[in-house]
Design an enzyme around this catalytic site. Structure first.
Site, PDB file in Angstrom:
ATOM      1  N   HIS A  41       7.595  -2.094   5.961  1.00 43.65           N
ATOM      2  CA  HIS A  41       8.265  -3.205   5.293  1.00 43.65           C
ATOM      3  C   HIS A  41       9.256  -2.702   4.258  1.00 43.65           C
ATOM      4  CE1 HIS A  41       5.803  -3.202   1.514  1.00 43.65           C
ATOM      5  NE2 HIS A  41       4.817  -2.819   2.314  1.00 43.65           N
ATOM      6  N   ASP A  94       5.082   2.506  -1.248  1.00 47.23           N
ATOM      7  CA  ASP A  94       4.804   1.200  -0.661  1.00 47.23           C
ATOM      8  C   ASP A  94       6.062   0.338  -0.658  1.00 47.23           C
ATOM      9  OD1 ASP A  94       3.436  -0.962   0.385  1.00 47.23           O
ATOM     10  OD2 ASP A  94       2.814  -1.688  -1.576  1.00 47.23           O
ATOM     11  N   GLU A 127       2.042   1.690   6.426  1.00 51.01           N
ATOM     12  CA  GLU A 127       1.679   1.515   5.023  1.00 51.01           C
ATOM     13  C   GLU A 127       1.281   2.885   4.455  1.00 51.01           C
ATOM     14  OE1 GLU A 127       1.485  -1.031   2.801  1.00 51.01           O
ATOM     15  OE2 GLU A 127       2.397  -2.488   4.140  1.00 51.01           O
ATOM     16  N   GLU A 159       6.803  -8.663   3.509  1.00 48.28           N
ATOM     17  CA  GLU A 159       5.379  -8.344   3.574  1.00 48.28           C
ATOM     18  C   GLU A 159       4.672  -8.595   2.253  1.00 48.28           C
ATOM     19  OE1 GLU A 159       1.704  -5.872   3.404  1.00 48.28           O
ATOM     20  OE2 GLU A 159       3.479  -5.790   2.122  1.00 48.28           O
ATOM     21  N   GLU A 160       5.330  -8.285   1.141  1.00 47.69           N
ATOM     22  CA  GLU A 160       4.679  -8.398  -0.161  1.00 47.69           C
ATOM     23  C   GLU A 160       4.424  -9.842  -0.587  1.00 47.69           C
ATOM     24  OE1 GLU A 160       3.238  -6.100  -1.447  1.00 47.69           O
ATOM     25  OE2 GLU A 160       4.263  -4.188  -1.172  1.00 47.69           O
ATOM     26  N   HIS A 189       1.653  -0.568  -6.561  1.00 47.89           N
ATOM     27  CA  HIS A 189       2.030  -1.809  -7.248  1.00 47.89           C
ATOM     28  C   HIS A 189       2.047  -1.670  -8.768  1.00 47.89           C
ATOM     29  CE1 HIS A 189       1.160  -4.874  -3.758  1.00 47.89           C
ATOM     30  NE2 HIS A 189       1.917  -3.843  -3.380  1.00 47.89           N
TER      31      HIS A 189
END
Length: 409
Positions: A110, A139, A198, A173-174, A381
């Site tokens: 993504h 990510d 991922e 995606e997030e 994140h």
């Protein structure tokens, strides 16, 4: 508990034939050499991508990242289809490459991150003590890079023993892949196996199961009043939503790996007014699909117990990505991956994750799926998110060889 899914004859043949993989103790020298040779180039591409803000919904940055990836894939001979996503304010990429074999292999990554506009300028790509830092470095920009360079390695080898490789790049995606979900499901149905790119886990692992995700919403309606002159005339929505958070926050189930964490609260905008509206949202994760049904029912049942009389409380559960269960098919994919990594004298850890991902959508339509093929990293994140520089070449090797092995079967 293992779950199995019906598949095409080819998929059944794949599952049977890779039950007991056999590998040489020695690595594939040419693949290993190419993966090592590409390390510096891969890091340069990673730097370009990380230094572009591409938070979910940020069209300028997502377009830049998309165009860079598309250019790289075109150079590898891929045909490109752009699929617009109005909700994501961007478009997804479905890139296809035809070969001469039988297996259809889907790669997914993504392009969006969780970081707001300006993050790349505040924390640009840099390497310190063997780790690369920057927004989205692992990510999932590391996943995009791992995929592109594994494909470059295969091209160098003249490897075409697959029917088709598809590289799907999701722009949303997030935020749950809402508009991309049907695209992913439809694409996955047409493939024999999915490798999701991922991030590799900090212990150098792959992901064999994932929790599903949902958002619990609590809406409270009260009555406004002057907070100093006549607070007794009001019905404090803020106090009621606080009460609801405390009791609804206990609905998780540790044994079943179900969690509920309230993360967003809104109530009032002036200190001298009793608020008449309040909302709270919680992140809900579950490994078992039926747990979402249970949470939805319990939200309504438990919220009937109110602290502030004459307030109205409404609850709902907005479902996101489903759980990805560990299956007999994914275990066979694990065996292949572990054998390949063993060629390098390395060991893959096998893990589950509380994070939801597009792999759940692929697995949900019955396509054997394994996740975590991106560059290894940690602190996902957060502003301290990092990627292990020395994982680049081994991960490119792993993905290249995984595609080769799956194409044979």
């Amino acid at each position: 508990m293992l779950f199995t899914f019906p598949r095409t004859l080819l998929a059944a043949t794949l599952a049977l034939s890779f039950a007991l993989p056999a590998y040489s103790a020695e690595p594939h020298k040419q693949i290993q050499a190419d993966a090592e040779q590409y390390k510096d180039q891969a890091l340069k591409l990673l730097e370009r991508l990380v230094n572009i803000d591409s938070g979910s919904g940020y069209e300028p940055g997502l377009t830049q990242v998309r165009d860079i990836a598309v250019d790289e894939l075109k150079q590898l001979g891929f045909s490109i289809q752009l699929v617009p996503d109005k909700a994501a304010n961007s478009s997804h990429v479905v890139a296809t490459l035809k070969g001469t074999g039988k297996a259809k292999i889907l790669l997914m990554a993504h392009m969006d991150t969780v970081f707001k506009e300006g993050s790349a300028a505040e924390r640009p790509f840099h390497i310190k003590d063997g780790r690369a830092y920057g927004p989205g470095v692992m990510d999932d920009k590391g996943g995009i890079v791992a995929g592109i360079y594994a494909l470059k390695v295969l091209k160098n080898q003249g490897f075409k023993d697959y029917a088709q490789i598809t590289f799907l790049l999701d722009a949303s995606e997030e935020t749950g892949s809402d508009d991309a979900s049907e695209l992913i499901r439809t694409t996955a149905k047409g493939h024999d196996v999915t490798l999701n790119l991922e991030p590799g886990r900090p212990a150098d692992g792959l992901v064999v199961w994932r929790k599903g995700s949902a958002t619990a919403v609590v809406e409270v309606k009260g009555k406004a009043a002057h907070a100093g002159v006549a607070p007794e005339l009001g019905r404090n929505a803020a106090m009621e939503v606080a009460h609801q958070i405390l009791q609804l926050g206990k609905l998780g189930d540790e044994e079943k790996k179900t969690t509920i964490n309230f993360t967003v609260l809104k109530a009032g905008d002036r200190t001298n007014v009793i608020p008449d509206q309040a909302t709270a949202k919680a992140d809900v994760r579950a490994a078992l699909p039926e747990e979402f049904d249970r949470i939805e029912k319990d939200l309504a049942r438990v919220s009937a117990d109110k602290l502030i009389p004459e307030t109205e409380v409404k609850t709902s559960l907005q479902r996101g990505l489903p759980p990805m269960p560990q299956t007999a098919e994914s275990d066979k994919l694990v065996a292949i991956a572990q054998g390949i990594y063993g060629e390098l004298g390395k060991t893959l850890t096998i893990e589950g994750s509380g994070g939801a991902a597009d792999a759940s959508l692929s697995a949900g339509v019955g396509t054997p799926t394994l996740d975590g093929f991106g560059i290894v990293g940690g602190n996902i994140h957060t502003p301290e998110e990092y990627a292990e520089v020395e994982s680049v070449a081994p991960r490119v090797y792993l993905l290249s060889r995984m595609i080769m092995e799956l194409a044979k079967r």
